[in-house]
Scaffold this active site. Structure first.
Site, PDB file in Angstrom:
ATOM      1  N   ASN A   1     -16.193 -22.623   9.163  1.00  0.00           N
ATOM      2  CA  ASN A   1     -17.252 -22.097   9.443  1.00  0.00           C
ATOM      3  C   ASN A   1     -16.258 -20.639  10.618  1.00  0.00           C
ATOM      4  O   ASN A   1     -15.738 -20.959  10.964  1.00  0.00           O
ATOM      5  CB  ASN A   1     -17.463 -22.657  10.683  1.00  0.00           C
ATOM      6  CG  ASN A   1     -18.689 -22.256  12.018  1.00  0.00           C
ATOM      7  OD1 ASN A   1     -19.408 -21.614  11.476  1.00  0.00           O
ATOM      8  ND2 ASN A   1     -19.038 -22.788  12.438  1.00  0.00           N
TER       9      ASN A   1
ATOM     10  N   ASP B   1      -3.814 -24.672   1.592  1.00  0.00           N
ATOM     11  CA  ASP B   1      -3.356 -25.854   2.045  1.00  0.00           C
ATOM     12  C   ASP B   1      -1.677 -25.314   1.930  1.00  0.00           C
ATOM     13  O   ASP B   1      -1.055 -26.795   1.172  1.00  0.00           O
ATOM     14  CB  ASP B   1      -3.663 -26.531   2.182  1.00  0.00           C
ATOM     15  CG  ASP B   1      -5.225 -27.126   2.615  1.00  0.00           C
ATOM     16  OD1 ASP B   1      -5.657 -26.454   3.597  1.00  0.00           O
ATOM     17  OD2 ASP B   1      -5.988 -27.968   2.540  1.00  0.00           O
TER      18      ASP B   1
ATOM     19  N   ARG C   1      -1.381 -17.713   9.395  1.00  0.00           N
ATOM     20  CA  ARG C   1      -2.432 -17.348  11.114  1.00  0.00           C
ATOM     21  C   ARG C   1      -1.539 -16.541  11.872  1.00  0.00           C
ATOM     22  O   ARG C   1      -1.962 -16.989  12.748  1.00  0.00           O
ATOM     23  CB  ARG C   1      -2.395 -19.261  10.845  1.00  0.00           C
ATOM     24  CG  ARG C   1      -3.185 -19.913   9.902  1.00  0.00           C
ATOM     25  CD  ARG C   1      -2.628 -20.877  10.527  1.00  0.00           C
ATOM     26  NE  ARG C   1      -3.502 -22.741  10.211  1.00  0.00           N
ATOM     27  CZ  ARG C   1      -5.015 -22.443   9.979  1.00  0.00           C
ATOM     28  NH1 ARG C   1      -6.063 -22.124  11.465  1.00  0.00           N
ATOM     29  NH2 ARG C   1      -5.774 -23.728   9.139  1.00  0.00           N
TER      30      ARG C   1
ATOM     31  N   GLN D   1      -3.829  -9.502  11.848  1.00  0.00           N
ATOM     32  CA  GLN D   1      -4.732  -8.614  11.239  1.00  0.00           C
ATOM     33  C   GLN D   1      -4.445  -6.382  11.800  1.00  0.00           C
ATOM     34  O   GLN D   1      -4.348  -5.911  10.656  1.00  0.00           O
ATOM     35  CB  GLN D   1      -6.136  -8.583  11.186  1.00  0.00           C
ATOM     36  CG  GLN D   1      -7.274  -8.205   9.953  1.00  0.00           C
ATOM     37  CD  GLN D   1      -6.862  -8.119   8.977  1.00  0.00           C
ATOM     38  OE1 GLN D   1      -6.649  -9.427   8.444  1.00  0.00           O
ATOM     39  NE2 GLN D   1      -7.912  -7.153   8.275  1.00  0.00           N
TER      40      GLN D   1
ATOM     41  N   HIS E   1       0.489  -3.956   8.516  1.00  0.00           N
ATOM     42  CA  HIS E   1       1.054  -2.328   8.966  1.00  0.00           C
ATOM     43  C   HIS E   1       2.232  -1.654   9.472  1.00  0.00           C
ATOM     44  O   HIS E   1       2.560  -0.977   7.981  1.00  0.00           O
ATOM     45  CB  HIS E   1      -0.540  -1.674   7.588  1.00  0.00           C
ATOM     46  CG  HIS E   1      -1.894  -1.725   7.127  1.00  0.00           C
ATOM     47  ND1 HIS E   1      -0.863  -1.828   5.737  1.00  0.00           N
ATOM     48  CD2 HIS E   1      -2.645  -2.553   7.266  1.00  0.00           C
ATOM     49  CE1 HIS E   1      -1.890  -1.823   5.721  1.00  0.00           C
ATOM     50  NE2 HIS E   1      -2.685  -2.871   6.190  1.00  0.00           N
TER      51      HIS E   1
ATOM     52  N   HIS F   1       2.941  -4.153   1.430  1.00  0.00           N
ATOM     53  CA  HIS F   1       2.826  -5.481   0.951  1.00  0.00           C
ATOM     54  C   HIS F   1       2.823  -6.315   0.182  1.00  0.00           C
ATOM     55  O   HIS F   1       2.692  -7.393  -0.556  1.00  0.00           O
ATOM     56  CB  HIS F   1       1.954  -5.620   2.309  1.00  0.00           C
ATOM     57  CG  HIS F   1       0.753  -5.430   1.934  1.00  0.00           C
ATOM     58  ND1 HIS F   1       0.123  -4.381   2.415  1.00  0.00           N
ATOM     59  CD2 HIS F   1      -0.346  -5.695   1.628  1.00  0.00           C
ATOM     60  CE1 HIS F   1      -0.910  -4.103   1.966  1.00  0.00           C
ATOM     61  NE2 HIS F   1      -1.349  -5.090   0.882  1.00  0.00           N
TER      62      HIS F   1
ATOM     63  N   TYR G   1     -12.867  -6.407   6.200  1.00  0.00           N
ATOM     64  CA  TYR G   1     -12.703  -5.910   7.670  1.00  0.00           C
ATOM     65  C   TYR G   1     -12.986  -5.082   8.279  1.00  0.00           C
ATOM     66  O   TYR G   1     -13.530  -5.603   9.516  1.00  0.00           O
ATOM     67  CB  TYR G   1     -10.738  -5.361   6.889  1.00  0.00           C
ATOM     68  CG  TYR G   1     -11.023  -4.089   6.447  1.00  0.00           C
ATOM     69  CD1 TYR G   1     -11.364  -3.091   7.407  1.00  0.00           C
ATOM     70  CD2 TYR G   1     -10.043  -3.717   4.986  1.00  0.00           C
ATOM     71  CE1 TYR G   1     -10.819  -1.657   6.834  1.00  0.00           C
ATOM     72  CE2 TYR G   1     -10.126  -2.477   4.644  1.00  0.00           C
ATOM     73  CZ  TYR G   1     -10.329  -1.680   5.491  1.00  0.00           C
ATOM     74  OH  TYR G   1      -9.850  -0.061   5.096  1.00  0.00           O
TER      75      TYR G   1
ATOM     76  N   ASP H   1     -13.122  -6.988  11.503  1.00  0.00           N
ATOM     77  CA  ASP H   1     -12.266  -5.949  12.959  1.00  0.00           C
ATOM     78  C   ASP H   1     -13.357  -5.641  13.824  1.00  0.00           C
ATOM     79  O   ASP H   1     -13.338  -5.412  15.336  1.00  0.00           O
ATOM     80  CB  ASP H   1     -11.273  -4.545  11.909  1.00  0.00           C
ATOM     81  CG  ASP H   1      -9.889  -4.675  11.061  1.00  0.00           C
ATOM     82  OD1 ASP H   1     -10.334  -5.874  11.615  1.00  0.00           O
ATOM     83  OD2 ASP H   1     -10.093  -4.331  10.642  1.00  0.00           O
TER      84      ASP H   1
ATOM     85  N   LYS I   1     -34.385   3.369 -11.208  1.00  0.00           N
ATOM     86  CA  LYS I   1     -35.430   2.160 -10.780  1.00  0.00           C
ATOM     87  C   LYS I   1     -35.670   1.762 -12.811  1.00  0.00           C
ATOM     88  O   LYS I   1     -35.816   0.938 -12.864  1.00  0.00           O
ATOM     89  CB  LYS I   1     -36.620   2.455  -9.959  1.00  0.00           C
ATOM     90  CG  LYS I   1     -37.175   1.403  -9.386  1.00  0.00           C
ATOM     91  CD  LYS I   1     -37.985   1.856  -8.756  1.00  0.00           C
ATOM     92  CE  LYS I   1     -38.606   0.352  -8.355  1.00  0.00           C
ATOM     93  NZ  LYS I   1     -39.399   0.585  -7.102  1.00  0.00           N
TER      94      LYS I   1
END
Ligand SMILES: *[C@@H]1O[C@H](CO)[C@@H](O)[C@H](O)[C@H]1NC(C)=O
Ligand SMILES: *[C@@H]1O[C@H](CO)[C@@H](O)[C@H](O)[C@H]1NC(C)=O
Ligand SMILES: *[C@@H]1O[C@H](CO)[C@@H](O)[C@H](O)[C@H]1NC(C)=O
Ligand SMILES: *[C@@H]1O[C@H](CO)[C@@H](O)[C@H](O)[C@H]1NC(C)=O
Length: 571
Positions: free
Chosen positions: A61, A79, A87, A91, A157, A175, A253, A257, A458
């Site tokens: 969720n 996992d 974690r 960010q 960053h 990174h 993001y 964010d 279109k």
């Protein structure tokens, strides 16, 4: 079950519960290279469903995307210690010290990108089954989405943008370099190759494909990619779009964010999903969008720029990241991290060993703060100053006349000019100044990324066309990149700070930079000396003001323009 087989639904593409409702997806499925299941009996099918479907799909969720369902192979990747590490990496790095809501981590962003990658491919597959998108393709693109940020270091960053360039000026490292190495390490350390094969991936081809999506091509031929042929070039435009920067990473993001910063997001990726189509362009296949969506794409890049200005490049956020970087730099030799074979690495060398790097997260901040060793005293002091909000001060911000490579040169330039400053009663020292150069662009240096987007109409959805800026609106940027030079000062007493600010104005004058916004207040005796700094209203026309009044928009000019633009687009 027999019906299902004949209709050719792909079991592993969608959750089995959904699969029953979508028997019409037949064209692409029949020719899948991994479609052995066409010959399966009831027994095998049931085993497959038990193994693949019923037990291990997981629902997350997510505050941004709602309930997100992920394939069992993706769960195996999530996992692992290498993925769970995300974690503990903020960010937005030091921006959390400015925006109290911005405490989200790379972990949830990565899951979001994996999810959106699947959404975009599903949308394309449903609209254009002739693209022959296979379940393998979808899994590989989703894995690339999940893993594209595995290589971020502490404070995101800040680590690849400030710390590594300072601590290891000789290496060209971002990174993404570590994302690829970390992905390899994740696969071997957790023995995932057999699991990948079991889920239909073809190795090593698919591993190459995943890594190419993260870091770009491994080769430099005409068709530079190894993982997928040119006929599937659109697959490389989903996670990290090198062609024009429109990719699911940004969509996640932006939304995430903005949610955590408390800023309105005005780009709606759901709309892009509805209009995305693959068209042939010069032998390749590109993801295109409807002609009428072009204005929304300009808005998307405008939104990105606003986020940079308001949050990612927030002045105080920058100061705090500068201070954390200094603390890390001072602590660097004394932080010991054990890597492969018991070898010891430091903060700045851990990027060379993924076993060591797996252990390096934001927690190093607290590790320094909690330490009691004398070698870390200086670093500890800087971090304590951050907590007590004893921050460096911004003496000003300016812009160079035209884009110039200002980094080290600029720093020495400012520092060397210090003795010539007019302040006699305080001593300004070069080492008290910090110069930050910030590039703001639309993601492609000076270029307009929209020139690299193709559109369809279109009346003919198969032919890709280009749309020029002049065909869209007159109220769009003239330039697509600019540089900001920000100068911070480490002393905080009023007299030194006032002298530093005056010195900065003088320095801007000597270098032909733009007049700092508070220039007339800080140094009223200096600014009139420069003719090009005279106060006039150049660049503003009555027309714009007229429109602004007409619409009764009371916000600043920029917002007024955007508002106006969107209204026109909607008609
Ligand atoms: C990182 O990747 C870039 C681009 O692929 C490459 O040019 C650079 O040499 C790499 N850096 C290291 C340290 O491997
Ligand atoms: C630092 O100390 C605090 C309070 O004692 C503790 O909660 C935290 O886990 C410590 N952090 C580290 C990285 O040792
Ligand atoms: C600044 O501009 C003036 C006149 O435009 C020029 O003579 C001078 O060389 C420039 N200075 C620098 C540092 O570029
Ligand atoms: C900035 O550059 C333009 C053209 O490149 C030049 O005309 C102008 O004099 C420059 N301004 C300053 C302050 O040097």
């Amino acid at each position: 079950l027999k019906d299902r087989n004949q209709s050719g639904s792909r079991f592993s593409l969608t959750h089995p519960a959904n699969g029953f409702q979508t028997p019409e997806k037949r064209v692409s499925a029949v020719r899948l290279p991994d479609s052995d299941y066409m010959r399966w009996g009831v027994e095998e099918t049931c085993q497959f469903l038990l193994k693949e479907g019923l037990s291990k799909w997981v629902v997350f969720n997510d505050p941004i995307h709602g309930h997100v369902e992920l394939h069992p192979l993706l769960i195996k990747i999530i996992d692992t210690p290498q993925f769970q590490r995300l974690r503990y990496i903020k960010q937005l790095g030091g921006i959390y010290f400015v925006f109290p809501g911005a405490s989200h981590n790379r972990f949830e962003h990565s899951i979001g990108v994996g999810h959106l990658a699947g959404q975009l491919l599903q949308a394309l597959n449903e609209r254009q089954p002739e693209l022959l998108i296979s379940s393998r393709d979808i899994l590989c693109v989703q894995i690339a989405g999940l893993c594209h940020d595995l290589g971020h270091g502490p404070f995101s960053h800040m680590f690849d943008g400030m710390f590594i360039p300072k601590a290891r000026p000789d290496v060209k490292w971002k990174h993404e370099n570590a994302s690829v190495l970390m992905f390899d390490y994740l696969v071997t350390d957790n023995n995932l190759e057999p699991v990948m094969k079991q889920h239909g991936l073809v190795l090593p081809e698919d591993l190459d494909f995943i890594k190419e999506q993260i870091a770009g091509p491994l080769d430099t031929n005409v068709w530079p990619y190894k993982g997928r042929p040119e006929d599937k070039s659109f697959l490389y435009e989903i996670v990290a779009n090198k062609r024009n920067g429109i990719d699911v990473d940004k969509w996640d993001y932006f939304a995430r964010d903005c949610h955590h910063l408390g800023i309105q997001n005005n780009f709606d990726y759901h709309r892009f999903l509805k209009f995305a189509r693959v068209c042939k362009v010069e032998g390749q296949k590109n993801i295109c969008t409807r002609d009428k969506e072009v204005g929304n794409l300009y808005d998307m890049f405008h939104t990105r720029n606003c986020l940079h200005r308001r949050a990612y490049q927030h002045k105080v956020g920058n100061i705090i990241e500068t201070m954390i970087t200094e603390a890390f730099f001072k602590a660097d030799p004394y932080i010991k991290i054990q890597g492969a074979g018991g070898k010891i690495f430091t903060l700045s060398t851990a990027i060379d060993d993924m076993e060591a790097y797996t252990k390096l997260t934001d927690h190093v901040f607290e590790q320094i703060l909690n330490s009691s060793s004398p070698e870390l005293a200086e670093a500890r002091q800087i971090l304590q100053n951050i907590l007590r909000r004893r921050l460096y001060k911004c003496v000003g911000q300016t812009q160079p006349n035209k884009s110039m490579e200002v980094t080290r040169v600029c720093y020495t330039n400012l520092a060397q000019s210090v003795p010539q400053s007019g302040a006699q009663d305080v001593i300004l020292q070069p080492e008290d100044f910090v110069v930050n150069v910030i590039v703001m662009d639309y993601g492609m240096k000076e270029k307009n990324p929209i020139n690299n987007v193709r559109f369809y109409c279109k009346s003919d959805p198969t032919t890709a066309i280009q749309i020029r800026k002049s065909q869209v609106s007159k109220l769009l940027p003239e330039r697509f990149a600019e540089q900001l030079i920000r100068v911070f000062f480490k002393k905080t007493d009023d007299r030194s700070l006032a002298a530093a600010k005056k010195h900065f104005i003088q320095w801007c004058m000597n270098n032909n930079f733009s007049k700092p916004q508070d220039g007339d207040i800080i140094a009223p005796e200096l600014t009139p000396l420069k003719a090009s700094w005279a106060n006039n209203n150049e660049g503003e026309t009555g027309e714009v003001d007229g429109i602004r009044e007409l619409n009764h928009v009371s916000v600043n000019g920029e917002k007024a323009k955007v508002q106006l633009f969107k209204e026109e687009e909607e008609q």
